[in-house]
Design an enzyme around this catalytic site. Structure first.
Site, PDB file in Angstrom:
ATOM      1  N   ALA A  61       0.853  -1.186   0.000  1.00  0.00           N
ATOM      2  CA  ALA A  61       0.000   0.000   0.000  1.00  0.00           C
ATOM      3  C   ALA A  61       0.890   1.237   0.000  1.00  0.00           C
ATOM      4  O   ALA A  61       2.020   1.199   0.485  1.00  0.00           O
ATOM      5  CB  ALA A  61      -0.883  -0.009   1.244  1.00  0.00           C
ATOM      6  N   GLY A 106       0.753  -5.008   0.797  1.00  0.00           N
ATOM      7  CA  GLY A 106      -0.351  -5.175  -0.155  1.00  0.00           C
ATOM      8  C   GLY A 106       0.082  -5.835  -1.458  1.00  0.00           C
ATOM      9  O   GLY A 106      -0.727  -6.472  -2.135  1.00  0.00           O
ATOM     10  N   GLU A 129       4.074  -5.121   7.696  1.00  0.00           N
ATOM     11  CA  GLU A 129       3.227  -4.076   8.293  1.00  0.00           C
ATOM     12  C   GLU A 129       3.537  -3.826   9.760  1.00  0.00           C
ATOM     13  O   GLU A 129       3.441  -2.698  10.231  1.00  0.00           O
ATOM     14  CB  GLU A 129       1.739  -4.446   8.126  1.00  0.00           C
ATOM     15  CG  GLU A 129       1.184  -4.221   6.724  1.00  0.00           C
ATOM     16  CD  GLU A 129       1.388  -5.384   5.772  1.00  0.00           C
ATOM     17  OE1 GLU A 129       2.226  -6.271   6.063  1.00  0.00           O
ATOM     18  OE2 GLU A 129       0.711  -5.422   4.733  1.00  0.00           O
TER      19      GLU A 129
HETATM   20  N1  CO8 Z   1       4.494   3.365  -0.339  1.00  0.00           N
HETATM   21  C1  CO8 Z   1       4.873   4.556  -0.849  1.00  0.00           C
HETATM   22  N2  CO8 Z   1       6.082   4.760  -1.414  1.00  0.00           N
HETATM   23  C2  CO8 Z   1       6.924   3.713  -1.481  1.00  0.00           C
HETATM   24  C3  CO8 Z   1       6.597   2.439  -0.977  1.00  0.00           C
HETATM   25  C4  CO8 Z   1       5.297   2.284  -0.381  1.00  0.00           C
HETATM   26  N3  CO8 Z   1       4.886   1.097   0.086  1.00  0.00           N
HETATM   27  N4  CO8 Z   1       7.633   1.611  -1.163  1.00  0.00           N
HETATM   28  C5  CO8 Z   1       8.599   2.342  -1.787  1.00  0.00           C
HETATM   29  N5  CO8 Z   1       8.162   3.607  -1.987  1.00  0.00           N
HETATM   30  C6  CO8 Z   1       8.879   4.714  -2.609  1.00  0.00           C
HETATM   31  C7  CO8 Z   1       9.947   5.281  -1.682  1.00  0.00           C
HETATM   32  O1  CO8 Z   1       9.380   6.230  -0.795  1.00  0.00           O
HETATM   33  C8  CO8 Z   1      10.904   5.902  -2.686  1.00  0.00           C
HETATM   34  O2  CO8 Z   1      10.380   7.128  -3.122  1.00  0.00           O
HETATM   35  P1  CO8 Z   1      11.235   8.499  -2.923  1.00  0.00           P
HETATM   36  O3  CO8 Z   1      12.472   8.265  -3.743  1.00  0.00           O
HETATM   37  O4  CO8 Z   1      10.344   9.543  -3.445  1.00  0.00           O
HETATM   38  O5  CO8 Z   1      11.544   8.586  -1.460  1.00  0.00           O
HETATM   39  C9  CO8 Z   1      10.831   4.953  -3.872  1.00  0.00           C
HETATM   40  O6  CO8 Z   1       9.618   4.213  -3.735  1.00  0.00           O
HETATM   41  C10 CO8 Z   1      11.972   3.933  -3.902  1.00  0.00           C
HETATM   42  O7  CO8 Z   1      11.987   3.262  -2.662  1.00  0.00           O
HETATM   43  P2  CO8 Z   1      13.304   3.115  -1.762  1.00  0.00           P
HETATM   44  O8  CO8 Z   1      14.211   4.285  -1.990  1.00  0.00           O
HETATM   45  O9  CO8 Z   1      12.885   2.838  -0.374  1.00  0.00           O
HETATM   46  O10 CO8 Z   1      13.954   1.838  -2.455  1.00  0.00           O
HETATM   47  P3  CO8 Z   1      14.939   0.781  -1.776  1.00  0.00           P
HETATM   48  O11 CO8 Z   1      15.461  -0.067  -2.872  1.00  0.00           O
HETATM   49  O12 CO8 Z   1      15.921   1.479  -0.908  1.00  0.00           O
HETATM   50  O13 CO8 Z   1      14.009  -0.102  -0.810  1.00  0.00           O
HETATM   51  C11 CO8 Z   1      12.037  -1.393  -0.235  1.00  0.00           C
HETATM   52  C12 CO8 Z   1      13.010  -0.929  -1.350  1.00  0.00           C
HETATM   53  C13 CO8 Z   1      12.811  -2.303   0.735  1.00  0.00           C
HETATM   54  C14 CO8 Z   1      10.919  -2.149  -0.914  1.00  0.00           C
HETATM   55  C15 CO8 Z   1      11.527  -0.148   0.515  1.00  0.00           C
HETATM   56  O14 CO8 Z   1      11.055   0.808  -0.434  1.00  0.00           O
HETATM   57  C16 CO8 Z   1      10.402  -0.428   1.473  1.00  0.00           C
HETATM   58  O15 CO8 Z   1      10.634  -0.960   2.535  1.00  0.00           O
HETATM   59  N6  CO8 Z   1       9.158  -0.075   1.083  1.00  0.00           N
HETATM   60  C17 CO8 Z   1       8.008  -0.229   1.934  1.00  0.00           C
HETATM   61  C18 CO8 Z   1       7.562  -1.668   2.015  1.00  0.00           C
HETATM   62  C19 CO8 Z   1       6.407  -1.804   2.976  1.00  0.00           C
HETATM   63  O16 CO8 Z   1       6.525  -1.556   4.149  1.00  0.00           O
HETATM   64  N7  CO8 Z   1       5.257  -2.217   2.450  1.00  0.00           N
HETATM   65  C20 CO8 Z   1       4.042  -2.423   3.238  1.00  0.00           C
HETATM   66  C21 CO8 Z   1       3.185  -1.191   3.163  1.00  0.00           C
HETATM   67  S1  CO8 Z   1       1.766  -1.286   4.248  1.00  0.00           S
HETATM   68  C22 CO8 Z   1       0.657  -2.238   3.419  1.00  0.00           C
HETATM   69  O17 CO8 Z   1       0.909  -2.705   2.348  1.00  0.00           O
HETATM   70  C23 CO8 Z   1      -0.661  -2.437   4.109  1.00  0.00           C
HETATM   71  C24 CO8 Z   1      -1.713  -3.105   3.173  1.00  0.00           C
HETATM   72  C25 CO8 Z   1      -3.101  -2.965   3.732  1.00  0.00           C
HETATM   73  C26 CO8 Z   1      -3.494  -1.530   3.827  1.00  0.00           C
HETATM   74  C27 CO8 Z   1      -4.934  -1.303   4.164  1.00  0.00           C
HETATM   75  C28 CO8 Z   1      -5.158   0.202   4.082  1.00  0.00           C
HETATM   76  C29 CO8 Z   1      -6.484   0.748   4.076  1.00  0.00           C
END
Ligand code: CO8
Length: 254
Positions: A61, A106, A129
């Protein structure tokens, strides 16, 4: 943000937000729903879902969008996402997640909602999460234990740790590992079943999926009903007749 293409007999849905690692904004969730239904109405015999680029299937998400929302909106968002992913069980064609990189939160839940899952060797899975102070909300706590068992699901949901492709294969989280880029392999994999009639595939899929929600007696009852319905299809007449005549069956999905 999303692209639906047709490649031979398959529909291919590609998430396209590479700047956010294909994270699921609410807009993207809605587009996924619309395009799942478009694919279902097309002549495609299977739907392959993947992410643009080599880095991510989908990083979950959109965390930035989840901040500072009213609880009612948050719940509505979870229910909306769950119902979009549940469309994959309801449509008449099977779906394959081609996990081509990160499948977190997600994104992992989207893969779990597909009928089958393939991973490239560099794919990484996780439900992280808890690290955000949250828990999965797009079906992960329900579909993961059905696929990999309660103990493994509890561990993965509670640690939020990352699972590499080899481990995902070993625990049944994915069906196969395919070389990258995987689309040709995904199509070859889909061809292992896409020549069968869609009615039989749908009844079979429904029977197996619903088994997770019932006891054995109820499940056997449901299987008897669905297998009886299969006899009523033209494809069943054709399949059995083709066997008797020692020829290849020509299914018409009727
Ligand atoms: N949301 C928004 N932006 C994201 C996300 C995300 N999940 N993942 C990556 N991005 C963005 C980063 O912010 C970054 O953007 P910017 O350069 O503008 O800062 C860009 O993508 C590249 O990401 P990274 O620089 O972090 O790339 P890395 O190679 O260093 O890391 C990772 C890759 C390990 C995948 C890292 O990006 C990460 O940990 N991402 C988040 C993963 C995560 O925690 N996902 C779970 C999210 S919560 C969820 O899914 C709940 C679902 C149910 C929700 C119900 C809601 C109503």
């Amino acid at each position: 943000m999303i692209e639906l293409t047709h490649d031979e007999e398959f529909a291919v849905l590609t998430l396209q937000r590479p700047e956010a690692l294909n994270a699921l904004s609410f807009e993207l969730i809605d587009l996924i729903g619309e395009n799942i239904m478009k694919a279902a109405r097309s002549r495609a015999r299977a739907l392959i879902i993947t992410g643009q680029g080599e880095k991510a299937f989908c990083a979950g998400a959109d965390i930035k969008e989840l901040q500072n929302r009213a609880l009612a909106a948050q719940r509505e968002g979870a229910v909306r996402g769950q119902s979009v992913f549940a469309l994959l069980d309801r449509i008449s064609i099977p779906s394959i997640a081609l996990v081509n990189g990160y499948a977190f939160g997600g994104g992992c839940e989207l893969a779990l909602a597909c009928t089958l899952r393939l991973a490239v060797p560099t794919a990484k899975f996780g439900l992280p999460e808890v690290k955000l102070g949250l828990i999965p909300g797009y079906g992960g706590t329900q579909r993961l234990p059905r696929l990999v068992g309660m103990g493994r699901a509890l561990e993965l949901v509670m640690t939020g740790r990352t699972v590499a492709a080899e481990e995902a294969l070993a625990i049944g989280l994915v069906n196969r590992i395919v070389p990258s880029p995987g689309l040709e392999h995904a199509k070859a994999y889909a061809r292992e079943f896409s020549g069968h009639g869609l009615r039989a595939l749908q009844f079979a899929r429904e029977a197996v999926l619903r088994s997770a929600d019932m006891g054995l007696a109820e499940g056997l009852h449901m299987e008897a009903d669905l297998s009886t319905l299969a006899y009523r299809t033209r494809d069943a007449e054709e399949g059995m007749q083709a066997f008797v005549e020692k020829r290849k069956a020509v299914f018409r999905d009727e």
